[in-house]
Design a protein around this motif. Sequence first.
Motif, PDB file in Angstrom:
ATOM      1  N   VAL A   4      -1.201   6.267  13.308  1.00 21.21           N
ATOM      2  CA  VAL A   4      -0.422   7.143  14.192  1.00 21.21           C
ATOM      3  C   VAL A   4       0.397   6.300  15.180  1.00 21.21           C
ATOM      4  O   VAL A   4       1.575   6.558  15.428  1.00 21.21           O
ATOM      5  N   GLU A   5      -0.224   5.256  15.722  1.00 21.56           N
ATOM      6  CA  GLU A   5       0.468   4.383  16.668  1.00 21.56           C
ATOM      7  C   GLU A   5       1.594   3.597  15.974  1.00 21.56           C
ATOM      8  O   GLU A   5       2.685   3.432  16.530  1.00 21.56           O
ATOM      9  N   ILE A   6       1.345   3.129  14.767  1.00 20.76           N
ATOM     10  CA  ILE A   6       2.393   2.412  14.023  1.00 20.76           C
ATOM     11  C   ILE A   6       3.572   3.355  13.788  1.00 20.76           C
ATOM     12  O   ILE A   6       4.741   2.980  13.952  1.00 20.76           O
ATOM     13  N   ASN A   7       3.277   4.588  13.446  1.00 22.45           N
ATOM     14  CA  ASN A   7       4.347   5.572  13.227  1.00 22.45           C
ATOM     15  C   ASN A   7       5.169   5.770  14.498  1.00 22.45           C
ATOM     16  O   ASN A   7       6.399   5.789  14.469  1.00 22.45           O
ATOM     17  N   LYS A   8       4.457   5.891  15.622  1.00 23.21           N
ATOM     18  CA  LYS A   8       5.135   6.107  16.910  1.00 23.21           C
ATOM     19  C   LYS A   8       6.080   4.940  17.230  1.00 23.21           C
ATOM     20  O   LYS A   8       7.229   5.131  17.631  1.00 23.21           O
ATOM     21  N   VAL A  68      11.139   2.552   9.101  1.00 24.69           N
ATOM     22  CA  VAL A  68       9.958   2.997   8.372  1.00 24.69           C
ATOM     23  C   VAL A  68       9.145   1.734   8.119  1.00 24.69           C
ATOM     24  O   VAL A  68       9.664   0.756   7.585  1.00 24.69           O
ATOM     25  N   ILE A  69       7.895   1.723   8.552  1.00 22.04           N
ATOM     26  CA  ILE A  69       7.078   0.517   8.398  1.00 22.04           C
ATOM     27  C   ILE A  69       6.092   0.704   7.237  1.00 22.04           C
ATOM     28  O   ILE A  69       5.333   1.676   7.194  1.00 22.04           O
ATOM     29  N   ASP A  70       6.131  -0.228   6.307  1.00 19.24           N
ATOM     30  CA  ASP A  70       5.218  -0.209   5.168  1.00 19.24           C
ATOM     31  C   ASP A  70       3.840  -0.690   5.598  1.00 19.24           C
ATOM     32  O   ASP A  70       3.718  -1.672   6.350  1.00 19.24           O
ATOM     33  N   CYS A  71       2.818   0.001   5.113  1.00 18.20           N
ATOM     34  CA  CYS A  71       1.436  -0.315   5.509  1.00 18.20           C
ATOM     35  C   CYS A  71       0.521  -0.331   4.293  1.00 18.20           C
ATOM     36  O   CYS A  71       0.732   0.409   3.328  1.00 18.20           O
ATOM     37  N   LEU A  72      -0.517  -1.155   4.386  1.00 21.14           N
ATOM     38  CA  LEU A  72      -1.617  -1.095   3.427  1.00 21.14           C
ATOM     39  C   LEU A  72      -2.837  -0.593   4.181  1.00 21.14           C
ATOM     40  O   LEU A  72      -3.079  -1.005   5.319  1.00 21.14           O
ATOM     41  N   LEU A  73      -3.598   0.266   3.566  1.00 25.74           N
ATOM     42  CA  LEU A  73      -4.850   0.702   4.186  1.00 25.74           C
ATOM     43  C   LEU A  73      -5.941  -0.282   3.790  1.00 25.74           C
ATOM     44  O   LEU A  73      -6.095  -0.637   2.616  1.00 25.74           O
ATOM     45  N   GLN A  74      -6.668  -0.737   4.813  1.00 25.12           N
ATOM     46  CA  GLN A  74      -7.735  -1.707   4.547  1.00 25.12           C
ATOM     47  C   GLN A  74      -9.044  -0.969   4.293  1.00 25.12           C
ATOM     48  O   GLN A  74      -9.466  -0.117   5.069  1.00 25.12           O
ATOM     49  N   VAL A  75      -9.673  -1.330   3.182  1.00 27.10           N
ATOM     50  CA  VAL A  75     -10.942  -0.711   2.807  1.00 27.10           C
ATOM     51  C   VAL A  75     -12.050  -1.736   3.002  1.00 27.10           C
ATOM     52  O   VAL A  75     -11.892  -2.919   2.678  1.00 27.10           O
ATOM     53  N   VAL A 121       5.985   5.932   8.617  1.00 29.75           N
ATOM     54  CA  VAL A 121       5.157   4.934   7.947  1.00 29.75           C
ATOM     55  C   VAL A 121       5.095   5.287   6.470  1.00 29.75           C
ATOM     56  O   VAL A 121       5.209   6.452   6.086  1.00 29.75           O
ATOM     57  N   LYS A 122       4.937   4.248   5.668  1.00 28.42           N
ATOM     58  CA  LYS A 122       4.781   4.461   4.235  1.00 28.42           C
ATOM     59  C   LYS A 122       3.558   3.668   3.776  1.00 28.42           C
ATOM     60  O   LYS A 122       3.485   2.463   4.029  1.00 28.42           O
ATOM     61  N   ILE A 123       2.642   4.363   3.141  1.00 29.31           N
ATOM     62  CA  ILE A 123       1.449   3.678   2.633  1.00 29.31           C
ATOM     63  C   ILE A 123       1.758   3.181   1.232  1.00 29.31           C
ATOM     64  O   ILE A 123       1.943   3.972   0.306  1.00 29.31           O
ATOM     65  N   VAL A 124       1.862   1.857   1.116  1.00 29.42           N
ATOM     66  CA  VAL A 124       2.316   1.282  -0.152  1.00 29.42           C
ATOM     67  C   VAL A 124       1.210   0.544  -0.897  1.00 29.42           C
ATOM     68  O   VAL A 124       1.472  -0.078  -1.925  1.00 29.42           O
ATOM     69  N   GLY A 125      -0.019   0.624  -0.387  1.00 30.08           N
ATOM     70  CA  GLY A 125      -1.088  -0.031  -1.124  1.00 30.08           C
ATOM     71  C   GLY A 125      -2.375  -0.113  -0.343  1.00 30.08           C
ATOM     72  O   GLY A 125      -2.507   0.471   0.730  1.00 30.08           O
ATOM     73  N   LEU A 126      -3.314  -0.859  -0.935  1.00 30.74           N
ATOM     74  CA  LEU A 126      -4.624  -1.056  -0.314  1.00 30.74           C
ATOM     75  C   LEU A 126      -4.880  -2.557  -0.161  1.00 30.74           C
ATOM     76  O   LEU A 126      -4.347  -3.377  -0.907  1.00 30.74           O
ATOM     77  N   MET A 127      -5.724  -2.864   0.818  1.00 31.69           N
ATOM     78  CA  MET A 127      -6.099  -4.258   1.060  1.00 31.69           C
ATOM     79  C   MET A 127      -7.602  -4.327   1.259  1.00 31.69           C
ATOM     80  O   MET A 127      -8.208  -3.390   1.785  1.00 31.69           O
ATOM     81  N   GLY A 128      -8.192  -5.429   0.810  1.00 24.56           N
ATOM     82  CA  GLY A 128      -9.620  -5.608   1.042  1.00 24.56           C
ATOM     83  C   GLY A 128      -9.985  -7.075   1.080  1.00 24.56           C
ATOM     84  O   GLY A 128      -9.275  -7.921   0.536  1.00 24.56           O
ATOM     85  N   MET A 129     -11.082  -7.339   1.776  1.00 24.96           N
ATOM     86  CA  MET A 129     -11.637  -8.698   1.821  1.00 24.96           C
ATOM     87  C   MET A 129     -13.048  -8.647   1.257  1.00 24.96           C
ATOM     88  O   MET A 129     -13.903  -7.930   1.778  1.00 24.96           O
TER      89      MET A 129
END
Length: 221
Positions: free
Chosen positions: A96-100, A108-115, A144-152
């Motif tokens: 939400v903050e990135i969108n703001k 438009v900021i591309d983001c990956l959701l971290q799992v 914002v645009k969710i363009v993928g996932l990230m994990g460690m």
Amino acid sequence: MVLDRTAFEQFLAQLGRGIQLVAVSKIQAPGNILTLYEYGQKDFGENYVQELVDKYEQLPKDIRWHFIGHLQSNKVKFIAPFVYLIHGVDSEKLLVEINKQAVKNSRVIDCLLQVHIATEDTKFGMNEEELANTIANCSGLKNVKIVGLMGMASFSEDVDQVRKEFKYLKLLFEKYKATSSENVALRYLSMGMSNDYKMAVEEGSNMVRIGSLIFGARPTF
Ligand SMILES: *Cc1c(COP(=O)(O)O)cnc(C)c1O
């Protein structure tokens, strides 16, 4: 020591086509980044906001800066004007903050959701339920645009465990890739670092974040 051009080209060749390299340059001097830039590398990853801002100001403007660290909501504003891809989005609140901030910068900021896939509790990331909710609730976040996932994966000698974690993330990636909407379109699966990238690629990664293998060990102060 940064790889020389030949060694870097060999590294890219064995990595394979279609696998995007994010050169992790945290704590590296700008001169080392420029060396790789001159070899043609344009994607660099940083973990710390202030360091990223400083390097952005000093280095060529066509570098694509990836933020790969843990991002605090109150610091999003510093990187929002220029960041190329934020890998570590680990809460709806952060999204939400990135969108703001993206709105403020008319971007438009591309983001990956971290799992969270590792056994260590210290690592960040969403669980499966948070991931599902974030994807279900983000349609109003037009910048914002969710363009993928990230994990460690776990930092572990147990290769079976690490492989299991990569397989799990790949499964989630395939699941949500099938359910795309206006601002959800999964393309990138960011997994794999210097010590585990080969396995990550075997398990379906198409974006690896590699530091020490190409820059040499990180300097300590
Ligand atoms: C530091 C870091 C990397 C790169 O680690 P290396 O072991 O140097 O390849 C990758 N991803 C994240 C999130 C990191 O913090």
